[in-house]
Design a protein around this motif. Structure first.
Motif, PDB file in Angstrom:
ATOM      1  N   PRO A 438      15.730   9.801 -91.043  1.00  8.55           N
ATOM      2  CA  PRO A 438      15.756  11.258 -90.797  1.00  8.55           C
ATOM      3  C   PRO A 438      14.539  11.696 -89.970  1.00  8.55           C
ATOM      4  O   PRO A 438      13.412  11.334 -90.272  1.00  8.55           O
ATOM      5  CB  PRO A 438      15.701  11.838 -92.209  1.00  8.55           C
ATOM      6  CG  PRO A 438      15.075  10.760 -93.047  1.00  8.55           C
ATOM      7  CD  PRO A 438      15.509   9.475 -92.446  1.00  8.55           C
ATOM      8  N   VAL A 439      14.794  12.410 -88.916  1.00  8.32           N
ATOM      9  CA  VAL A 439      13.730  12.864 -88.015  1.00  8.32           C
ATOM     10  C   VAL A 439      13.889  14.372 -87.796  1.00  8.32           C
ATOM     11  O   VAL A 439      15.006  14.852 -87.630  1.00  8.32           O
ATOM     12  CB  VAL A 439      13.814  12.105 -86.674  1.00  8.32           C
ATOM     13  CG1 VAL A 439      12.827  12.695 -85.686  1.00  8.32           C
ATOM     14  CG2 VAL A 439      13.552  10.625 -86.880  1.00  8.32           C
ATOM     15  N   ARG A 440      12.759  15.133 -87.816  1.00  2.70           N
ATOM     16  CA  ARG A 440      12.912  16.587 -87.716  1.00  2.70           C
ATOM     17  C   ARG A 440      13.116  16.995 -86.257  1.00  2.70           C
ATOM     18  O   ARG A 440      14.151  17.480 -85.884  1.00  2.70           O
ATOM     19  CB  ARG A 440      11.713  17.316 -88.299  1.00  2.70           C
ATOM     20  CG  ARG A 440      11.964  18.814 -88.437  1.00  2.70           C
ATOM     21  CD  ARG A 440      10.899  19.489 -89.236  1.00  2.70           C
ATOM     22  NE  ARG A 440       9.612  19.401 -88.579  1.00  2.70           N
ATOM     23  CZ  ARG A 440       8.473  19.775 -89.166  1.00  2.70           C
ATOM     24  NH1 ARG A 440       8.485  20.180 -90.424  1.00  2.70           N
ATOM     25  NH2 ARG A 440       7.320  19.680 -88.527  1.00  2.70           N
TER      26      ARG A 440
ATOM     27  N   HIS B  12      11.132  13.717 -93.612  1.00  2.00           N
ATOM     28  CA  HIS B  12      11.383  13.038 -92.340  1.00  2.00           C
ATOM     29  C   HIS B  12      10.288  12.042 -92.035  1.00  2.00           C
ATOM     30  O   HIS B  12       9.147  12.203 -92.439  1.00  2.00           O
ATOM     31  CB  HIS B  12      11.498  14.056 -91.223  1.00  2.00           C
ATOM     32  CG  HIS B  12      12.546  15.081 -91.493  1.00  2.00           C
ATOM     33  ND1 HIS B  12      12.240  16.325 -91.998  1.00  2.00           N
ATOM     34  CD2 HIS B  12      13.888  15.031 -91.379  1.00  2.00           C
ATOM     35  CE1 HIS B  12      13.335  17.013 -92.171  1.00  2.00           C
ATOM     36  NE2 HIS B  12      14.376  16.229 -91.810  1.00  2.00           N
ATOM     37  N   VAL B  13      10.702  11.033 -91.246  1.00  2.00           N
ATOM     38  CA  VAL B  13       9.757   9.980 -90.909  1.00  2.00           C
ATOM     39  C   VAL B  13       8.686  10.517 -89.970  1.00  2.00           C
ATOM     40  O   VAL B  13       7.495  10.350 -90.184  1.00  2.00           O
ATOM     41  CB  VAL B  13      10.494   8.794 -90.245  1.00  2.00           C
ATOM     42  CG1 VAL B  13       9.493   7.753 -89.807  1.00  2.00           C
ATOM     43  CG2 VAL B  13      11.517   8.230 -91.190  1.00  2.00           C
ATOM     44  N   ASP B  14       9.121  11.274 -88.929  1.00  2.00           N
ATOM     45  CA  ASP B  14       8.154  11.664 -87.903  1.00  2.00           C
ATOM     46  C   ASP B  14       7.063  12.546 -88.503  1.00  2.00           C
ATOM     47  O   ASP B  14       5.876  12.360 -88.240  1.00  2.00           O
ATOM     48  CB  ASP B  14       8.851  12.378 -86.751  1.00  2.00           C
ATOM     49  CG  ASP B  14       9.716  13.521 -87.256  1.00  2.00           C
ATOM     50  OD1 ASP B  14       9.958  13.549 -88.486  1.00  2.00           O
ATOM     51  OD2 ASP B  14      10.126  14.363 -86.459  1.00  2.00           O
ATOM     52  N   THR B  15       7.472  13.469 -89.386  1.00  2.00           N
ATOM     53  CA  THR B  15       6.446  14.322 -89.989  1.00  2.00           C
ATOM     54  C   THR B  15       5.487  13.472 -90.806  1.00  2.00           C
ATOM     55  O   THR B  15       4.257  13.630 -90.718  1.00  2.00           O
ATOM     56  CB  THR B  15       7.112  15.373 -90.907  1.00  2.00           C
ATOM     57  OG1 THR B  15       8.019  14.660 -91.771  1.00  2.00           O
ATOM     58  CG2 THR B  15       7.874  16.382 -90.100  1.00  2.00           C
ATOM     59  N   VAL B  17       4.677  10.392 -90.390  1.00  3.21           N
ATOM     60  CA  VAL B  17       3.792   9.643 -89.495  1.00  3.21           C
ATOM     61  C   VAL B  17       2.695  10.574 -88.972  1.00  3.21           C
ATOM     62  O   VAL B  17       1.513  10.241 -88.984  1.00  3.21           O
ATOM     63  CB  VAL B  17       4.594   9.043 -88.326  1.00  3.21           C
ATOM     64  CG1 VAL B  17       3.661   8.442 -87.299  1.00  3.21           C
ATOM     65  CG2 VAL B  17       5.581   8.006 -88.850  1.00  3.21           C
ATOM     66  N   ARG B  18       3.128  11.772 -88.572  1.00  2.76           N
ATOM     67  CA  ARG B  18       2.141  12.706 -88.029  1.00  2.76           C
ATOM     68  C   ARG B  18       1.036  12.923 -89.068  1.00  2.76           C
ATOM     69  O   ARG B  18      -0.151  12.807 -88.785  1.00  2.76           O
ATOM     70  CB  ARG B  18       2.794  14.033 -87.663  1.00  2.76           C
ATOM     71  CG  ARG B  18       1.976  14.856 -86.664  1.00  2.76           C
ATOM     72  CD  ARG B  18       2.688  16.143 -86.308  1.00  2.76           C
ATOM     73  NE  ARG B  18       4.055  15.889 -85.906  1.00  2.76           N
ATOM     74  CZ  ARG B  18       5.086  16.706 -86.217  1.00  2.76           C
ATOM     75  NH1 ARG B  18       4.889  17.766 -86.957  1.00  2.76           N
ATOM     76  NH2 ARG B  18       6.315  16.422 -85.808  1.00  2.76           N
ATOM     77  N   SER B 170       1.290  19.349 -91.182  1.00  2.00           N
ATOM     78  CA  SER B 170       1.975  18.219 -90.538  1.00  2.00           C
ATOM     79  C   SER B 170       3.435  18.153 -90.980  1.00  2.00           C
ATOM     80  O   SER B 170       4.188  17.275 -90.561  1.00  2.00           O
ATOM     81  CB  SER B 170       1.257  16.910 -90.863  1.00  2.00           C
ATOM     82  OG  SER B 170       1.039  16.823 -92.246  1.00  2.00           O
ATOM     83  N   GLY B 171       3.882  19.040 -91.867  1.00  2.00           N
ATOM     84  CA  GLY B 171       5.329  19.180 -92.099  1.00  2.00           C
ATOM     85  C   GLY B 171       5.811  18.733 -93.446  1.00  2.00           C
ATOM     86  O   GLY B 171       6.999  18.455 -93.638  1.00  2.00           O
TER      87      GLY B 171
END
Lengths: 446, 178, 968
Positions: A438-440, B12-15, B17-18, B170-171
């Motif tokens: 899942p990616v925002r 979420h992965v991207d948040t 990671v951030r 960062s989410g």
């Protein structure tokens, strides 16, 4: 609702769908359980009789001092191989499609090897002394004969069983953690114990992934060695039709061939009854079909080699044995084998066949029959027409033989039926790996 | 000194990671990341300042032990109880190599190597991964085995507030102190 | 048998080994080898006696361990057997320890069957009856029938008969060869059966005489035949056999001539004629064969003129030859004429006095001719007989043709007394059974031929409550005469004392020595005879029954003789060498007949004669003459064998039930070939238990042969140097001896003696018909028949097969637990206690000589008493095999050590070697260049079975030497 769903599921869907497979089963399931248990009862009854009255209860004789027991033993060992192949070798090759079937396949491996492990015991004339084969310390310096292929078997198979079991359990730990978190009450308590307190922290994952990789790379040569060793039970002997360097690769290939058939036979109903179409997709079936086809073709090649070598050898006794197999009493078994293993899989050249569960199922069953008869044809007719004409003879299965052979299938399926209701038969973690995380917002996504 | 653990739960992965990048930049190294599955992106961030897992050492030692013990067992036993079978001696005879039939022992050695190696690997994993553990760490949340990612930062109580802020920006869906 | 019986045997005969049984005095029993005053546990004592399983009268030494006999061996000092023993002799132990053996005196209670009685009561019943008859002046109504008892027991019985004024004693032997005696009366004017010196003949021409099976004295004639026939320093005699059926003896012939049944006489005359024509015989013999025209003879006999001439040439040129006649096909109504023709052949070739020696005449000459037995039967039927006394070993109801209606006749007799110690068809009809002791428990003597007297002494105390017939009759006789012991015509208290008295002049004071030696053996001067040449007529025998039927050949069985040995389960399971069938009886039919009837092997056939019908499974033989069917005699099962070993089928399998009571007029001998039978297919099946899958070697050179010429050349050139076996491994070293064995296939006649001897020595259990048929027999040694050439006229090779004790043994490395390993003395060891039963070794043995205990096999009481204490009884689930009699090897080494010397060649004999009548087997130390075995391994005829596999066996075979004729 997930029936026939094709849209990629979310992480949460995975957990839910997998956990759903563990809901209390229906009557059909129990009906199967009872049937299987009944057969198993017959198995133990027959075995008890054989232990009490003697090996004569089984249809063995001179010259077929080995017959259906060893046949079935080799058959089950072979079945096991596909599991390890899928879980270890395909893991190393990073074949992502394996993830949704490997758990079932691995379970199959363990149960198959357990079933196979019964046969050396059943087969021994004095099974109560079977422990003589183990190298246990004793003050009289009595040790097994490490030159006997049977002792190699002991080592190979016990190793194989332990390593696959360990591999299996390691794979299970994170999933059980998931079960733990999803369940309540006594189940929760049990799962907490089994989960070893797994939390999925980064350190745990770090060592876990390394360990898993190493286990996979250990299991890979192991799986190849095990069936080679089993094949040497025959290749190391003098018997015409056995004494051949071809046997190791021949057996390994046959094992994988039959193993994949068994995987399909187990996965397809699960897919149907548990509505796992989202995870076991047509792509999976297609892949499995291709593997069966390839291994089948390789097997055909080995058959040709086998015949060729014995003809080309110019060895009278070898040839006599071959001609007898092809033409005489057991010819039907030989030709059944050729049909099931060489002809039947050819249908999988067509993609439509590879993706049709029904066709795959039928082919798989034929393959299993064929592979059982392959072992039968190696053992019984070869012994029946070997060096010494005085003792040539025909083997007839007795009720005891038959009940035990059938019962071994019951034993296997009982274990497997139990497994699919007690443990996640799909790997939650690995299935998630196949789903895009899942990616925002794509902007920041990697 | 008492430390406080600030936990951020991400969807979420991207948040995630951030957040990790940020924390590294601010010099927070004492963190635990909970994930339902191993994620490359996250591992990349973490692996930068961590050694490779020492599990492989266990495997190596286990394997070697297996080989050694196998050869010891087979050769020694054939020396103390060496019977002639198939017209071949097991013990050194007539200037031949030991055992006159060493080859079979390689099979035993191989199997023992795999067995010991495999078991050692698992032991390594268990020991290094601090398993089994009876109680759950304070920061753990059941969702982490399902579809959520957790970042637990262990810091001095006075810095907790900044960490809260950092995670939220960062989410993180949710930030709490444990 | 229960524990108490066991102790009874051990303790009583613990004395018995010294005292020799309950009635006998102690000083008189003397072991042959060790004179032991007291019983030494673990040490065997040997007692010499005489085998009474058939009238051949071979010398036996019985191995007595802890007071029980565990093994019989031939007595090396005895001139008849010279150390050998046939399979029936070996199996006598099973009669001694027979589970059905009668436990004590029995009296019939009306129709209720037998009831146990005391000796006094039972004897009294008999004595009263006899007294009544004697006082009533009807002593002629007393009849005594015994087997051939030409020794002192016979003498005593005759005195007894005189004392009571009874009818002269009838000695009943089913095979009595009356025709030979009659022919000798006619030709040589001498009523006797001479000694046939096979050993001195160059060519033996046999007309149906099955001298390797039952004819006269099978052990001694097999031995002497081997001496004449087997290849020795470039020379070997020739053996031509004439018979419609390929019997075991025919299978050993260099040329087997298949003639039409009953034409032997004609053929003999034709050969005589040819000899005369060729000038090989004196003209005066011409007139004897004047009537014969070769062409006609050839048509009638089915033997081509060329063959006749060839035989004539071979026989005529032999210096000397020997012609013998006998067997079923020479027993028709023309038997005497046939024998006369054969006599003329011998006379014409000048063999009389050389190979046909009168003087040392056979005991068979003293048998009562069948005609008189028939008269007795008539008298019984006519109610003239009121007391019939039947000795042991006679079973007329079974062994005489049903045409005689003997059973009915016996039922008419008011008092029938049987001395049988195992129930049989005749003792079932008795009113009183007074079980005689088994011959292994008895005193006595027997003279197989003039000049040879074998002594019987008890080798152990009676297993059951039985008493010597002599003692019982003496007691009864005196009671009937009303005199007490020491008075009257039969004063002797026991037969033993009578016997000792009679022996006194014979042994000249050295009774000990005589008993050790086993008797008194001397030679009698040959009696000169002159041949009277008279025309012998060659009319075919008269055959009853459907003229269109097939001639029935009811032939005596090597295994059961007339049926008295059939009580032994060892013999039931020892295969018939030709058919390789065990347990069941069968009807042998030719391939054509089978085609006509559309039957395959194992289909049930109804064999019908005017006398009755038999239902038997078919055995299809390509060799049998198309106009004949053959049924072996003597097949009968005792209760304990049914249904334990064979399905409980009580229907008769006895060919005598088909025979009319026809006798050869001249000699009064029973005509065994006297009826034609018709066959009908029953549609049911009873598959035979045939042990050998095929007689065709499929070019595998398992049993090899070499032509006589080639053998001569090789013998001169010597053995070609054999190439060394290439190997990466160091050769095995043998610190001590290396045991090995050679088997001369040329000498082996396929008599199965070794098989049964091995079974007796090594506690090999009996498995029964079903298991044997399914390849589960346990014989450590088997005797294979391999056939080559035309199926209807094959050349046979007999091959004893046992564990080859390979140096590179395939069985050993595959054993996961070292149960199979190589001993330092070159044996393949098998550790029963270590064996797990994976049976891998059994698969990997190319010879399949390893045996597996499929079940826990039983030894029905009291047979377990016979078990050899030196050999383990194996548990179910373990592998077993030939150990080369390791227990004998150990014993031999111990003996040598006690005597502070090395083991000498010949010290150790394996059980199979010891009993072999033709000494085909030699055991010895292969490291000792001087040993007999080693010498033979260097013979040019030496080879190994399946040599190309490279197993390097310790057992070497010597090729059979064949003459061209054998393969015609």
């Amino acid at each position: 609702m997930s029936n026939g769903r094709t849209s990629t599921p979310s992480f949460a869907d995975v957990n839910r769908d997998v956990l759903r497979t563990l809901e209390p089963p229906g009557n059909l399931y129990f009906a199967w359980m009872c049937f299987v248990a009944l057969l198993l009862a017959g198995f133990f009854f027959a075995w008890a009789g054989q232990v009490w009255w003697g090996m004569g209860m089984a249809g063995k004789r001179v010259p077929q001092m080995w017959a259906m027991y060893i046949t079935t033993f080799v058959f089950w060992i072979g079945i096991g191989h596909a599991g390890t192949l899928i879980s270890a070798i395909l893991y190393l090759f990073r074949a992502r499609w394996r993830t949704s079937i490997y758990r079932g396949a691995e379970a199959m491996t363990i149960f198959a090897v357990m079933t196979a492990g019964l046969f050396p015991l059943i087969h021994a004339g004095r099974m109560w002394f079977a422990y003589f084969l183990l190298p246990y310390a004793n003050q009289r310096y009595l040790w097994p004969n490490f030159r006997s292929p049977l002792v190699w078997d002991v080592f190979a198979i016990s190793t194989y069983l332990s390593i696959s079991t360990v591999f299996f359990i390691v794979g299970l730990v994170p999933d059980i953690a998931a079960l733990r978190d999803a369940s309540t009450g006594w189940r929760r308590r049990i799962f907490s114990m089994l989960a070893l307190g797994w939390e999925g922290s980064d350190t745990q994952w770090r060592h876990y992934r390394r360990a898993y990789g190493l286990l996979a790379s250990l299991a890979t040569p192991l799986v190849l060695s095990v069936h080679s060793v089993v094949s040497w039970d025959f290749a190391m002997a003098l018997v015409p039709g056995w004494h051949s360097t071809l046997f190791a690769p021949f057996f390994v290939d046959g094992a994988i061939f039959s193993g994949f058939a068994m995987v399909l036979i187990l996965i397809l109903p699960m897919r149907h009854f548990f509505h796992l179409h989202a995870y076991v997709t047509e792509k999976h079936l297609d892949m499995m079909g291709k593997l069966i086809l390839v291994t089948g073709l390789v097997l055909t090649y080995f058959y040709i080699c086998e015949v060729f070598t014995s003809l080309y050898s110019g060895e009278h006794i070898e040839k006599a044995s071959l001609f007898w197999k092809v033409t005489a009493t057991y010819a039907w078994a030989l030709w059944t084998m050729y049909f099931c293993n060489c002809v039947a899989p050819l249908v999988l050249f067509w993609k439509r066949a590879r993706t049709s569960p029904v066709v795959l199922y039928v082919v798989s069953i034929l393959v299993l029959i064929g592979m059982w008869f392959e072992r039968f044809n190696i053992i019984v007719p070869s012994l029946g027409h070997d060096f010494y004409p005085y003792t040539w003879g025909i083997y007839y299965p007795s009720p005891t033989d038959s009940m035990i052979v059938i019962g071994s299938f019951a034993f296997f399926f009982l274990l497997f039926l139990g497994f699919i209701k007690l443990m996640p038969s799909l790997s939650i973690v690995e299935v998630k790996e196949t789903i895009p995380p899942p990616v925002r917002d794509r902007a920041h996504g990697h | 000194m008492a430390t406080e653990t600030v936990l951020g739960v991400f969807a979420h992965v991207d948040t995630t990671v951030r957040a990790l990048e940020e924390l590294r930049a601010r010099g927070y190294h004492d963190l635990t990341v909970y994930t339902p599955l191993p994620v490359h992106e996250i591992e990349e961030v973490l692996e930068r300042d961590r050694p490779v897992s020492r599990v492989r050492l266990f495997t190596l030692i286990g394997g070697l032990t297996g080989i050694a013990s196998a050869f010891l067992l087979t050769i020694w036993s054939s020396l103390v109880w060496g019977l002639v079978t198939g017209g071949k001696y097991l013990q050194p005879a007539g200037g031949s190599i030991i055992g006159a039939s060493l080859p079979p022992f390689f099979i035993i050695a191989f199997e023992m190597m795999v067995l010991f190696g495999g078991l050692a690997t698992v032991i390594g994993m268990v020991v290094l991964g601090r398993l089994p553990r009876l109680s759950q760490s304070r920061a753990y949340d059941p969702r982490f085995s399902n579809d959520r990612f957790g970042v637990a930062v262990h810091c001095a109580p006075e810095r907790a507030a900044t960490v809260h802020e950092l995670l939220r920006t960062s989410g993180a869906e949710e930030v709490k102190s444990r | 048998m229960n524990r108490r019986d066991f102790f009874k045997i051990v303790t009583v005969s613990g004395a018995a080994a010294a005292t020799g049984g309950c009635q006998q005095a102690s000083e008189s029993i003397l072991p042959l080898v060790v004179p032991n005053e007291h019983l030494v546990p673990g040490v065997a004592s040997w007692f010499s006696t005489v085998c009474r399983e058939c009238p051949a009268g071979c010398g036996v030494i019985a191995r007595n361990r802890e007071g029980r006999v565990v093994k019989l061996e031939g007595n090396p000092d005895h001139p008849v057997s010279a150390g050998a023993l046939c399979l029936r002799g070996q199996a006598a132990l099973q009669g001694l320890y027979h589970p059905d053996r009668i436990t004590g005196p029995q009296v019939r209670e009306g129709s209720a069957g037998f009831k146990a009685a005391t000796w006094d009561a039972a004897s009294k019943t008999v004595a009263d009856k006899l007294a009544a008859l004697k006082n009533g002046g009807k002593s002629r109504a007393i009849a005594v029938v015994t087997q051939l008892e030409n020794g002192n027991l016979g003498g005593l019985l005759d005195r007894w008969v005189q004392a009571l004024g009874a009818r002269p004693r009838v000695t009943l032997e089913p095979f009595a060869y009356e025709s030979i005696r009659a022919a000798n009366r006619a030709t040589f004017n001498r009523d006797a059966i001479p000694y046939y010196a096979f050993e001195d003949a160059e060519v033996v021409l046999s007309f149906g005489a099955d001298f390797i099976e039952t004819w006269l004295s099978n052990v001694s004639y097999a031995r002497t035949f081997k001496r004449m026939h087997s290849f020795r320093d470039g020379r070997a005699g020739t053996f031509i056999h004439v018979e419609p059926r390929q019997s075991l003896t025919a299978a050993n012939a260099d040329e087997w001539v298949r003639n039409a049944p009953g034409t032997e006489g004609l053929l003999a005359l034709a050969i005589l004629r040819a000899m005369v024509d060729e000038g090989m015989a004196d003209r005066r013999f011409g007139e004897a064969a004047a009537s014969v025209d070769l062409k006609r003879a050839a048509d009638e006999t089915g033997v081509s003129v060329e063959t006749i001439k060839r035989i004539a040439k071979a026989f005529g040129h032999a210096k000397p030859g020997l012609a013998v006649g006998g067997g079923v096909s020479v027993s028709g109504t023309n038997a005497t004429q046939t024998q006369i023709a054969i006599n003329l052949l011998n006379a014409a070739a000048g063999n009389v006095g050389k190979t046909v020696r009168f003087g040392a005449d056979s005991a068979y000459g003293k048998v009562t001719p069948y005609a008189e037995v028939a008269n007795l039967a008539g008298a019984m039927a006519g109610g003239e007989i009121e007391a019939l006394i039947l000795g042991p070993g006679v079973n007329p109801v079974f062994t005489l043709p049903s045409g005689l209606k003997l059973a009915d006749a016996i039922r008419k007799v008011p008092l029938v007394v049987s001395f049988a110690n195992v129930p049989d068809q005749t003792s079932e009809l008795a009113h009183v059974v007074l079980p005689d002791t088994h011959w292994l428990e008895s005193w006595g003597d027997y003279s197989p031929r003039e000049g040879v007297v074998g002594f019987l002494q008890p080798t152990m105390s009676p297993v059951r409550d039985s008493r010597p017939m002599g003692d019982t009759l003496l007691r009864i006789g005196r009671a009937a005469l009303g005199v007490e012991e020491g008075k009257g015509p039969i004063p002797w208290p026991t037969f033993e004392q009578y016997l000792k008295g009679a022996w006194a002049p014979l042994v000249k004071g050295d009774l000990e020595g005589a008993l050790r030696r086993g008797g008194v053996f001397g030679d009698v001067a040959p009696a000169a005879v002159t041949a009277k040449v008279a025309a012998a007529d060659s009319t075919p025998p008269k055959l009853a029954g459907d003229a269109g039927g097939l001639t029935l050949l009811a032939y005596p069985s090597l295994r059961f003789y007339d049926g008295r040995s059939a009580v032994s389960s060892w013999l039931q399971e020892a295969p018939d060498s030709m058919t390789q069938a065990v347990w069941d009886a069968w009807v042998e039919i030719s391939t054509d007949t089978a085609k006509k009837l559309g039957v395959v092997q194992g289909d049930m056939l109804a064999v019908k004669s005017p006398q009755g019908t038999l239902e038997l499974p078919a055995y299809i033989s390509p060799t049998l003459h198309p106009s004949a069917v053959a049924i072996p005699m003597g097949h009968r099962y005792t209760p304990y064998q049914r249904p334990r070993y064979v399905a409980a089928d009580t229907k008769s399998v006895n060919p005598m039930d088909l025979l009319p009571a026809v006798a050869d007029a001249t000699s009064g001998g029973l005509a065994f070939m006297s009826v034609k039978v018709t066959l009908t297919k029953l549609g049911t099946r009873r598959p035979l238990a045939v042990l050998q899958a095929t007689h065709d070697q499929d070019h595998r050179e398992i049993a090899q042969h070499v032509d006589l010429g080639a053998a001569r050349e090789q013998a001169l050139r010597g053995r070609p140097a054999e190439e060394a076996h290439p190997t990466l491994y160091p050769d095995q070293k043998y610190p001590g001896p290396r045991w090995g064995m050679t088997i001369d296939v040329d000498a082996c006649v396929g008599c199965q003696a070794c098989v049964v001897s091995c079974q007796a020595e090594n506690n090999v259990p009996v498995v029964g018909k079903a298991s044997a048929a399914y390849g589960r027999q346990l014989h450590w040694m088997r005797l294979e028949r391999w056939a080559e050439g035309k199926p209807e006229h094959p050349a046979n090779i007999f091959l004893p097969m046992l564990c080859q004790h390979c140096e590179v043994a395939p069985c050993e490395p595959v054993c996961p637990v070292y149960a199979a390993y190589r001993t330092e003395e070159g044996l393949n060891g098998q550790v029963y206690n270590r064996c797990v039963g994976t049976r891998y070794c059994g698969n990997n043995c190319p010879y399949h000589v390893r045996r597996f205990n499929w079940f826990q096999y039983e030894f029905p009481a009291p047979l377990e008493v016979q078990l050899n204490p030196d050999v383990t009884v194996r548990q179910l689930g373990v592998m077993e095999k030939c150990t080369m009699c390791v227990q004998r090897i150990i014993a031999g080494k111990d003996r040598a050590r006690d005597e502070k010397r090395a083991v000498r060649d010949g010290d150790i004999q394996t059980a199979c070697q010891q009993t072999c009548p033709t000494q085909a087997i030699t055991f010895g130390n292969l490291k000792d260049e001087g040993s007999g075995a080693t010498k033979l391994t260097h013979s040019p005829r030496a080879y190994h079975v399946l040599e190309e596999i490279g197993t390097r066996p310790s057992i070497t075979y010597l090729r059979k030497v064949v003459r061209g004729g054998g393969h015609a």
